[in-house]
Design an enzyme around this catalytic site. Structure first.
Site, PDB file in Angstrom:
ATOM      1  N   HIS A 109       0.871  -1.183   0.000  1.00 39.50           N
ATOM      2  CA  HIS A 109       0.000   0.000   0.000  1.00 39.50           C
ATOM      3  C   HIS A 109       0.910   1.237   0.000  1.00 39.50           C
ATOM      4  CE1 HIS A 109      -2.762   2.921   1.941  1.00 39.50           C
ATOM      5  NE2 HIS A 109      -3.741   2.151   1.537  1.00 39.50           N
ATOM      6  N   ASP A 136       3.388  -4.337   7.529  1.00 35.25           N
ATOM      7  CA  ASP A 136       2.100  -3.649   7.440  1.00 35.25           C
ATOM      8  C   ASP A 136       1.028  -4.721   7.604  1.00 35.25           C
ATOM      9  OD1 ASP A 136      -0.288  -2.568   6.683  1.00 35.25           O
ATOM     10  OD2 ASP A 136       0.444  -1.657   4.835  1.00 35.25           O
ATOM     11  N   GLN A 183      -4.254  -5.307   6.922  1.00 32.65           N
ATOM     12  CA  GLN A 183      -5.275  -6.238   6.404  1.00 32.65           C
ATOM     13  C   GLN A 183      -5.156  -7.625   7.018  1.00 32.65           C
ATOM     14  OE1 GLN A 183      -7.767  -5.248   4.662  1.00 32.65           O
ATOM     15  NE2 GLN A 183      -7.049  -3.285   3.879  1.00 32.65           N
ATOM     16  N   LYS A 206     -10.188  -0.772  10.997  1.00 35.18           N
ATOM     17  CA  LYS A 206     -10.424  -1.897  10.074  1.00 35.18           C
ATOM     18  C   LYS A 206     -10.754  -3.175  10.833  1.00 35.18           C
ATOM     19  CE  LYS A 206      -7.104  -0.262   6.590  1.00 35.18           C
ATOM     20  NZ  LYS A 206      -7.860   0.234   5.467  1.00 35.18           N
ATOM     21  N   CYS A 250      -4.980   2.736  -3.416  1.00 33.99           N
ATOM     22  CA  CYS A 250      -3.682   3.177  -2.876  1.00 33.99           C
ATOM     23  C   CYS A 250      -2.595   2.132  -3.119  1.00 33.99           C
ATOM     24  CB  CYS A 250      -3.760   3.511  -1.391  1.00 33.99           C
ATOM     25  SG  CYS A 250      -4.907   4.832  -1.040  1.00 33.99           S
TER      26      CYS A 250
HETATM   27  N1  7TS Z   1      -1.854  -0.756   4.545  1.00 29.82           N
HETATM   28  C1  7TS Z   1      -2.796  -1.494   3.939  1.00 29.82           C
HETATM   29  C2  7TS Z   1      -2.455  -2.867   3.456  1.00 29.82           C
HETATM   30  C3  7TS Z   1      -4.072  -0.966   3.787  1.00 29.82           C
HETATM   31  O1  7TS Z   1      -5.000  -1.704   3.173  1.00 29.82           O
HETATM   32  C4  7TS Z   1      -4.345   0.338   4.256  1.00 29.82           C
HETATM   33  C5  7TS Z   1      -5.671   0.991   4.031  1.00 29.82           C
HETATM   34  C6  7TS Z   1      -3.338   1.040   4.899  1.00 29.82           C
HETATM   35  C7  7TS Z   1      -2.098   0.472   5.023  1.00 29.82           C
HETATM   36  C8  7TS Z   1      -3.545   2.402   5.472  1.00 29.82           C
HETATM   37  O2  7TS Z   1      -4.388   2.341   6.584  1.00 29.82           O
HETATM   38  P1  7TS Z   1      -4.798   3.673   7.346  1.00 29.82           P
HETATM   39  O3  7TS Z   1      -5.720   3.208   8.424  1.00 29.82           O
HETATM   40  O4  7TS Z   1      -3.557   4.281   7.857  1.00 29.82           O
HETATM   41  O5  7TS Z   1      -5.479   4.543   6.342  1.00 29.82           O
HETATM   42  N2  7TS Z   1      -6.363   0.495   2.936  1.00 29.82           N
HETATM   43  C9  7TS Z   1      -7.474   1.018   2.394  1.00 29.82           C
HETATM   44  C10 7TS Z   1      -8.130   0.399   1.343  1.00 29.82           C
HETATM   45  O6  7TS Z   1      -7.800  -0.664   0.838  1.00 29.82           O
HETATM   46  N3  7TS Z   1      -9.184   1.146   1.009  1.00 29.82           N
HETATM   47  O7  7TS Z   1      -9.222   2.241   1.790  1.00 29.82           O
HETATM   48  C11 7TS Z   1      -8.141   2.168   2.663  1.00 29.82           C
END
Ligand code: 7TS
Length: 416
Positions: free
Chosen positions: A123, A200, A203, A226, A364
């Site tokens: 990501h 990371d 997910q 999430k 992203c």
């Molecule tokens: N890493 C992964 C694998 C992600 O899917 C996401 C967010 C992030 C980092 C960032 O997370 P945040 O909470 O810091 O924003 N992914 C997504 C998505 O797939 N659709 O919207 C956000």
């Protein structure tokens, strides 16, 4: 097996609503999850009975808030198998957690010619901070590619990870393909060359059992929103020894021990990394979310999502003009695809008019979409409260999209 979705759904008040004339089918869980009533109540409850700042005052409310906050830290530590609660730093989200490591750990350690190894699955939030750290130190970012069946190419990984590698920053589970990366194998390669491993887990922690010792990682980042928790609370796990050596990321109140007009000394971990007033209510509600997930069981959740995604794939593959982004070893609850002649955003808009919430775009992960050869995909992502009826509704809505565009002719181009 599909039973858990039906029985858990009533715990999530937002899912009771209608979108237009249709009941809501929420399949955008990789972007953010919905929240069960207990988590919403936990947030409200904190403000009703415990609201106070933490780690400073001695009055009853302050001690109650501090106790709840520190118990939340213990709960998170236990959930991911950390050795000690001081290895858990509360941040806003995965993005902030990775930036913390890129600034406080990487920048002071990187020298010209060093290499940071990432993967094409990463990501942007686990890529751009490394590009920045590399640029500042004249270091280089190198990426582990994918095999044709959308798994990480471990043979090439073994040749890329070498004596120049200082950091290996990988995605545990892709937010687009659902590919699960063999982190433990990459950690072994990293250990052999003395590189640090940053995971990371945005997910993975919400969707499958995760244990930091099994993964043998140095840092692991994830977001509360999430995994049934509130927005604005996230976690960085860091190995104690490394956190103790690192300089702070942000400075100010709470993270200091002694302050003179011109100098300051730092508090112990984890407070060294928690400058200012933290999101106490968010941490407390995240602990409630963890209790909820644990009661269902992470393995049960992982299997449930897999069953639903596999059922969706079987049906989708029969719809004319669908190109599936499907890893050979399974997509673990994530179903990404594109449709000939219909732009992903148009697909998502029609699905929304049928009450089905999915995401369209590059999610992203632009470098990954370059490899896939498409600028954007449609993504349906499942969670514990989804069931087979949701798969039916997704498939029906896609058929509607197909018919609609067949009648209208080719889709207009919609910019990303
Ligand atoms: N890493 C992964 C694998 C992600 O899917 C996401 C967010 C992030 C980092 C960032 O997370 P945040 O909470 O810091 O924003 N992914 C997504 C998505 O797939 N659709 O919207 C956000």
């Amino acid at each position: 097996m599909a039973g858990i979705g039906k029985s858990l759904r009533p715990d999530f008040p937002i899912l009771e609503q209608k979108i237009g004339r249709n009941s809501l089918v929420y399949l955008d869980n990789a972007a953010t999850s919905q929240k069960p009533r207990v988590v919403i109540e936990s947030l409200a409850n904190f403000y009703q009975i415990a609201n106070s700042n933490v780690h400073r005052s001695v009055h009853t409310l302050a001690e109650r808030a501090t106790d709840l906050y520190e118990r939340a830290r213990e709960k998170v530590a236990e959930f991911i198998g950390a050795e000690h609660p001081s290895e858990i730093i509360f941040v806003r989200n995965t993005t902030e957690a990775i930036n913390l490591v890129a600034y406080a750990f990487a920048r002071s350690r990187l020298a010209p010619g060093d290499e940071i190894v990432v993967t094409v699955l990463n990501h942007h939030s686990n890529l751009v901070p490394w590009q920045q750290a590399a640029a500042q130190s004249d270091a280089k970012v190198r990426a582990i590619p994918l095999t044709r069946d959308l798994q990480l190419d471990m043979r090439t990984a073994a040749s890329i990870i070498g004596p120049r590698t200082k950091i290996v920053a990988i995605t545990h589970k892709s937010n687009v393909t659902g590919t699960i990366v063999d982190v433990a194998a990459l950690s072994r390669m990293a250990r052999q060359v003395g590189a640090a491993v940053v995971i990371d887990a945005a997910q993975s922690v919400p969707h499958l059992p995760v244990d930091v010792h099994q993964l043998d990682c140095d840092f692991l980042a994830f977001s509360g929103h999430k995994m049934l928790g509130p927005m604005g609370i996230g976690v960085l796990y860091g190995r104690r020894e490394l956190l103790e050596q690192m300089p702070p990321f942000m400075t100010g109140g709470e993270m200091v021990l002694e302050v003179e007009l011109e100098t300051a000394t730092w508090n112990d971990i984890p407070l060294k990394f928690e400058a200012g007033t933290p999101n106490v209510a968010g941490a407390v509600a995240l602990a409630t979310a963890i209790d909820y997930l644990s009661a269902v069981g992470m393995q049960t959740i992982a299997e449930h999502e897999k069953v639903l995604a596999d059922a969706a794939w079987k049906r989708l593959e029969k719809i004319e003009g669908i190109q599936c982004v499907k890893p050979s070893l399974g997509s673990n609850g994530i179903v990404s695809f594109s449709m000939t002649d219909i732009h992903p955003h148009d697909v998502a808009t029609i699905l929304d008019s049928e009450g089905v919430a999915v995401r369209a775009g590059h999610h992203c992960a632009q470098p990954l979409h370059k490899v896939l050869g498409v600028p954007a995909t449609v993504r349906a992502s499942f969670y514990l409260y989804n069931d087979h009826d949701d798969v039916d509704r997704l498939v029906d809505a896609l058929r509607t999209a197909r018919q609609f565009f067949h009648k209208r002719g080719r889709s207009r181009e919609v910019p990303l």
